[in-house]
Motif scaffolding. Structure first.
Motif, PDB file in Angstrom:
ATOM      1  N   LEU A 186      40.558  43.694  43.561  1.00  0.00           N
ATOM      2  CA  LEU A 186      41.126  44.900  42.973  1.00  0.00           C
ATOM      3  C   LEU A 186      40.092  46.008  42.815  1.00  0.00           C
ATOM      4  CD1 LEU A 186      43.421  43.076  40.426  1.00  0.00           C
ATOM      5  CD2 LEU A 186      44.176  44.415  42.411  1.00  0.00           C
ATOM      6  N   SER A 187      38.821  45.628  42.750  1.00  0.00           N
ATOM      7  CA  SER A 187      37.769  46.645  42.716  1.00  0.00           C
ATOM      8  C   SER A 187      37.739  47.432  44.024  1.00  0.00           C
ATOM      9  CB  SER A 187      36.409  45.988  42.470  1.00  0.00           C
ATOM     10  OG  SER A 187      36.341  45.410  41.185  1.00  0.00           O
ATOM     11  N   TRP A 188      37.994  46.752  45.141  1.00  0.00           N
ATOM     12  CA  TRP A 188      38.041  47.469  46.426  1.00  0.00           C
ATOM     13  C   TRP A 188      39.241  48.403  46.490  1.00  0.00           C
ATOM     14  CZ3 TRP A 188      33.766  47.809  48.789  1.00  0.00           C
ATOM     15  CH2 TRP A 188      32.856  46.755  48.847  1.00  0.00           C
ATOM     16  N   ALA A 189      40.356  47.997  45.878  1.00  0.00           N
ATOM     17  CA  ALA A 189      41.502  48.906  45.799  1.00  0.00           C
ATOM     18  C   ALA A 189      41.145  50.134  44.973  1.00  0.00           C
ATOM     19  CB  ALA A 189      42.705  48.187  45.199  1.00  0.00           C
ATOM     20  N   HIS A 190      40.459  49.924  43.861  1.00  0.00           N
ATOM     21  CA  HIS A 190      40.021  51.030  43.010  1.00  0.00           C
ATOM     22  C   HIS A 190      39.117  51.986  43.787  1.00  0.00           C
ATOM     23  CE1 HIS A 190      38.766  53.160  39.390  1.00  0.00           C
ATOM     24  NE2 HIS A 190      37.500  52.950  39.734  1.00  0.00           N
ATOM     25  N   ALA A 249      46.797  28.138  42.661  1.00  0.00           N
ATOM     26  CA  ALA A 249      48.000  28.895  42.311  1.00  0.00           C
ATOM     27  C   ALA A 249      47.854  29.624  40.976  1.00  0.00           C
ATOM     28  CB  ALA A 249      49.221  27.976  42.304  1.00  0.00           C
ATOM     29  N   PRO A 250      47.284  29.003  39.936  1.00  0.00           N
ATOM     30  CA  PRO A 250      47.082  29.758  38.683  1.00  0.00           C
ATOM     31  C   PRO A 250      46.167  30.966  38.861  1.00  0.00           C
ATOM     32  CG  PRO A 250      46.942  27.396  38.265  1.00  0.00           C
ATOM     33  CD  PRO A 250      46.974  27.566  39.757  1.00  0.00           C
ATOM     34  N   ALA A 251      45.162  30.856  39.718  1.00  0.00           N
ATOM     35  CA  ALA A 251      44.289  32.003  39.963  1.00  0.00           C
ATOM     36  C   ALA A 251      45.051  33.130  40.635  1.00  0.00           C
ATOM     37  CB  ALA A 251      43.099  31.585  40.823  1.00  0.00           C
ATOM     38  N   VAL A 252      45.889  32.795  41.597  1.00  0.00           N
ATOM     39  CA  VAL A 252      46.686  33.811  42.288  1.00  0.00           C
ATOM     40  C   VAL A 252      47.663  34.473  41.327  1.00  0.00           C
ATOM     41  CG1 VAL A 252      48.479  34.124  44.043  1.00  0.00           C
ATOM     42  CG2 VAL A 252      46.412  32.817  44.577  1.00  0.00           C
ATOM     43  N   GLU A 253      48.282  33.693  40.450  1.00  0.00           N
ATOM     44  CA  GLU A 253      49.189  34.275  39.456  1.00  0.00           C
ATOM     45  C   GLU A 253      48.437  35.216  38.522  1.00  0.00           C
ATOM     46  OE1 GLU A 253      52.492  34.270  39.237  1.00  0.00           O
ATOM     47  OE2 GLU A 253      52.361  33.306  41.192  1.00  0.00           O
ATOM     48  N   ALA A 254      47.237  34.826  38.125  1.00  0.00           N
ATOM     49  CA  ALA A 254      46.425  35.696  37.259  1.00  0.00           C
ATOM     50  C   ALA A 254      46.075  36.992  37.990  1.00  0.00           C
ATOM     51  CB  ALA A 254      45.155  34.968  36.824  1.00  0.00           C
ATOM     52  N   ALA A 255      45.753  36.899  39.285  1.00  0.00           N
ATOM     53  CA  ALA A 255      45.421  38.087  40.074  1.00  0.00           C
ATOM     54  C   ALA A 255      46.625  39.010  40.205  1.00  0.00           C
ATOM     55  CB  ALA A 255      44.915  37.663  41.448  1.00  0.00           C
ATOM     56  N   ARG A 256      47.802  38.427  40.438  1.00  0.00           N
ATOM     57  CA  ARG A 256      49.017  39.254  40.546  1.00  0.00           C
ATOM     58  C   ARG A 256      49.308  39.963  39.229  1.00  0.00           C
ATOM     59  NH1 ARG A 256      52.585  34.589  43.609  1.00  0.00           N
ATOM     60  NH2 ARG A 256      51.846  35.003  45.753  1.00  0.00           N
ATOM     61  N   LEU A 302      47.119  40.785  36.934  1.00  0.00           N
ATOM     62  CA  LEU A 302      46.107  41.822  36.749  1.00  0.00           C
ATOM     63  C   LEU A 302      46.422  43.032  37.621  1.00  0.00           C
ATOM     64  CD1 LEU A 302      43.470  42.391  35.241  1.00  0.00           C
ATOM     65  CD2 LEU A 302      42.239  41.312  37.138  1.00  0.00           C
ATOM     66  N   ALA A 303      46.861  42.794  38.844  1.00  0.00           N
ATOM     67  CA  ALA A 303      47.238  43.905  39.725  1.00  0.00           C
ATOM     68  C   ALA A 303      48.383  44.708  39.122  1.00  0.00           C
ATOM     69  CB  ALA A 303      47.633  43.366  41.107  1.00  0.00           C
ATOM     70  N   ALA A 304      49.380  44.000  38.566  1.00  0.00           N
ATOM     71  CA  ALA A 304      50.515  44.687  37.942  1.00  0.00           C
ATOM     72  C   ALA A 304      50.059  45.519  36.753  1.00  0.00           C
ATOM     73  CB  ALA A 304      51.568  43.664  37.512  1.00  0.00           C
ATOM     74  N   ASP A 305      49.116  44.984  35.981  1.00  0.00           N
ATOM     75  CA  ASP A 305      48.579  45.730  34.839  1.00  0.00           C
ATOM     76  C   ASP A 305      47.930  47.038  35.282  1.00  0.00           C
ATOM     77  OD1 ASP A 305      49.383  43.720  33.138  1.00  0.00           O
ATOM     78  OD2 ASP A 305      47.401  42.801  32.969  1.00  0.00           O
ATOM     79  N   LEU A 306      47.370  47.034  36.488  1.00  0.00           N
ATOM     80  CA  LEU A 306      46.709  48.223  37.018  1.00  0.00           C
ATOM     81  C   LEU A 306      47.674  49.138  37.771  1.00  0.00           C
ATOM     82  CD1 LEU A 306      43.421  46.542  38.336  1.00  0.00           C
ATOM     83  CD2 LEU A 306      43.700  47.891  36.249  1.00  0.00           C
ATOM     84  N   GLY A 307      48.941  48.734  37.834  1.00  0.00           N
ATOM     85  CA  GLY A 307      49.938  49.559  38.493  1.00  0.00           C
ATOM     86  C   GLY A 307      50.039  49.355  39.991  1.00  0.00           C
ATOM     87  N   HIS A 308      49.491  48.237  40.493  1.00  0.00           N
ATOM     88  CA  HIS A 308      49.539  47.961  41.919  1.00  0.00           C
ATOM     89  C   HIS A 308      50.657  46.977  42.232  1.00  0.00           C
ATOM     90  CE1 HIS A 308      45.887  50.141  42.243  1.00  0.00           C
ATOM     91  NE2 HIS A 308      45.081  49.182  41.836  1.00  0.00           N
ATOM     92  N   PRO A 357      52.821  44.737  45.263  1.00  0.00           N
ATOM     93  CA  PRO A 357      52.341  43.912  46.380  1.00  0.00           C
ATOM     94  C   PRO A 357      52.096  44.684  47.666  1.00  0.00           C
ATOM     95  CG  PRO A 357      54.654  43.451  45.876  1.00  0.00           C
ATOM     96  CD  PRO A 357      54.144  44.297  44.768  1.00  0.00           C
ATOM     97  N   GLU A 358      52.680  45.877  47.795  1.00  0.00           N
ATOM     98  CA  GLU A 358      52.408  46.676  48.986  1.00  0.00           C
ATOM     99  C   GLU A 358      50.986  47.232  48.972  1.00  0.00           C
ATOM    100  OE1 GLU A 358      53.400  49.278  45.754  1.00  0.00           O
ATOM    101  OE2 GLU A 358      54.434  47.519  46.572  1.00  0.00           O
ATOM    102  N   ARG A 359      50.393  47.335  47.788  1.00  0.00           N
ATOM    103  CA  ARG A 359      49.007  47.830  47.668  1.00  0.00           C
ATOM    104  C   ARG A 359      48.030  46.688  47.442  1.00  0.00           C
ATOM    105  NH1 ARG A 359      45.913  52.045  45.264  1.00  0.00           N
ATOM    106  NH2 ARG A 359      43.904  51.900  46.346  1.00  0.00           N
ATOM    107  N   ALA A 360      48.428  45.698  46.648  1.00  0.00           N
ATOM    108  CA  ALA A 360      47.540  44.579  46.324  1.00  0.00           C
ATOM    109  C   ALA A 360      48.374  43.300  46.291  1.00  0.00           C
ATOM    110  CB  ALA A 360      46.844  44.805  44.990  1.00  0.00           C
ATOM    111  N   ALA A 361      48.240  42.500  47.335  1.00  0.00           N
ATOM    112  CA  ALA A 361      48.996  41.248  47.443  1.00  0.00           C
ATOM    113  C   ALA A 361      48.057  40.059  47.305  1.00  0.00           C
ATOM    114  CB  ALA A 361      49.724  41.186  48.788  1.00  0.00           C
ATOM    115  N   PHE A 362      48.572  38.980  46.727  1.00  0.00           N
ATOM    116  CA  PHE A 362      47.778  37.771  46.556  1.00  0.00           C
ATOM    117  C   PHE A 362      48.573  36.567  47.034  1.00  0.00           C
ATOM    118  CE2 PHE A 362      45.919  40.843  43.713  1.00  0.00           C
ATOM    119  CZ  PHE A 362      44.556  40.657  43.917  1.00  0.00           C
ATOM    120  N   VAL A 363      47.892  35.699  47.785  1.00  0.00           N
ATOM    121  CA  VAL A 363      48.545  34.596  48.483  1.00  0.00           C
ATOM    122  C   VAL A 363      47.847  33.284  48.123  1.00  0.00           C
ATOM    123  CG1 VAL A 363      49.099  33.626  50.738  1.00  0.00           C
ATOM    124  CG2 VAL A 363      49.156  36.112  50.398  1.00  0.00           C
ATOM    125  N   THR A 364      48.641  32.261  47.827  1.00  0.00           N
ATOM    126  CA  THR A 364      48.090  30.931  47.581  1.00  0.00           C
ATOM    127  C   THR A 364      47.966  30.193  48.900  1.00  0.00           C
ATOM    128  OG1 THR A 364      49.164  30.858  45.406  1.00  0.00           O
ATOM    129  CG2 THR A 364      48.373  28.771  46.309  1.00  0.00           C
TER     130      THR A 364
END
Length: 275
Positions: free
Chosen positions: A71-75, A88-95, A97-103, A105-112
């Motif tokens: 997400l820093s690279w997106a920033h 899977a828990p790490a990916v859920e945490a990343a998703r 966090l991305a939502a908290d930043l307003g991103h 999945p079209e801008r920041a997607a995370f895959v298990t």
């Protein structure tokens, strides 16, 4: 045929270890996600200088954990970032966090996905930049297979960027880093059973068995070169992100050897391009 040098159940043990540590990392001071939400940029200065401007580019982050680097690279302007992790828990945490930043999945997607299976799991076939951050390669038994997978995901004209802890540090004593006490060329699996996490040494944990591998600098560079990628540079850095040796001091935001003592490389970084 099963490789006898790879302990049975290594992937399951490593995944259980990382799954359990995700909530510790999400809640703890080490990652400080409240501060990250306020200023989502935790990249190291040498990384941003070496990768360069990412504005408008697509970036794939292999072994992304909870997504702070991704997400820093997106920033910093990447048009689309995709993170891959086998937890899977790490990916859920990343998703989250991305939502908290307003991103979305079209801008920041995370895959298990296991990193070896990333080519079949990520949404696009190739990316302008394939990025792997510090502390990733030691979890992989086959560095050639990793290099083949990573290279296949680089778009023509794009590049792979890797920053990793220097393997020479694993051969040295843990106190002062001044004596060679382990075999630099030992490629056998290293099995550990240690509670806690680098983010919280005192955390109470149950899944503590980990299986890791040491990859020499020559092995990593040769594996990438064999894929047809062109090595643009290999840089070595005299700083670390954590107190690897007991005599380290913190200066300029990095862990370093005491001033005046001979230095060794603690991190290396490389860039490899696809024509």
């Amino acid at each position: 045929m099963t490789d006898p040098s790879v302990p049975e159940g290594w992937r399951e043990d490593n995944r259980a270890l990382w799954d359990e540590r995700v909530p510790v990392h999400v809640a703890g001071e080490y990652y400080d996600l409240d501060a990250f939400r306020a200023h989502p940029d935790v990249l190291r200065d040498f990384e941003t200088a070496e990768v360069g401007d990412v504005t408008g580019r697509t970036l794939l982050h292999l072994q992304c954990h909870i997504g702070t680097d991704t997400l820093s690279w997106a920033h910093r302007g990447a048009a689309r970032v995709v993170g891959v992790d086998f937890s899977a828990p790490a990916v859920e945490a990343a998703r989250s966090l991305a939502a908290d930043l307003g991103h979305g999945p079209e801008r920041a997607a995370f895959v298990t996905s296991d990193v070896y299976d990333a080519a079949d799991a990520v949404p696009e076939a190739t990316y302008d930049i394939v990025y792997t951050g510090l502390g990733a390669l030691c979890w992989l038994p086959d560095i050639r297979r990793w290099a083949h997978t990573a290279a296949s995901l680089v778009a023509p004209g794009g590049f792979l960027y890797l920053a990793e802890f220097h393997p020479i540090t694993e051969a040295l004593d843990d106190a002062t880093g001044s004596r060679i006490v382990r075999d630099y060329f030992d490629r056998t699996a290293q099995v550990y059973d240690a509670p806690g996490t680098y983010a919280d040494r005192d955390a109470t944990t149950v899944h503590n068995r980990s299986v890791e591998w040491q990859h020499t600098l020559g092995d990593v560079v040769s594996a990438l070169a064999a894929t047809g990628l062109r090595i643009e540079f290999l840089h070595e850095h005299d700083v670390s992100l954590f107190p690897r040796f007991e005599n380290f001091e913190v200066r300029d935001g990095y862990h370093r050897f005491p001033a005046g003592r001979p230095r060794i490389p603690l991190i290396y970084s490389l860039k490899a391009t696809k024509s």
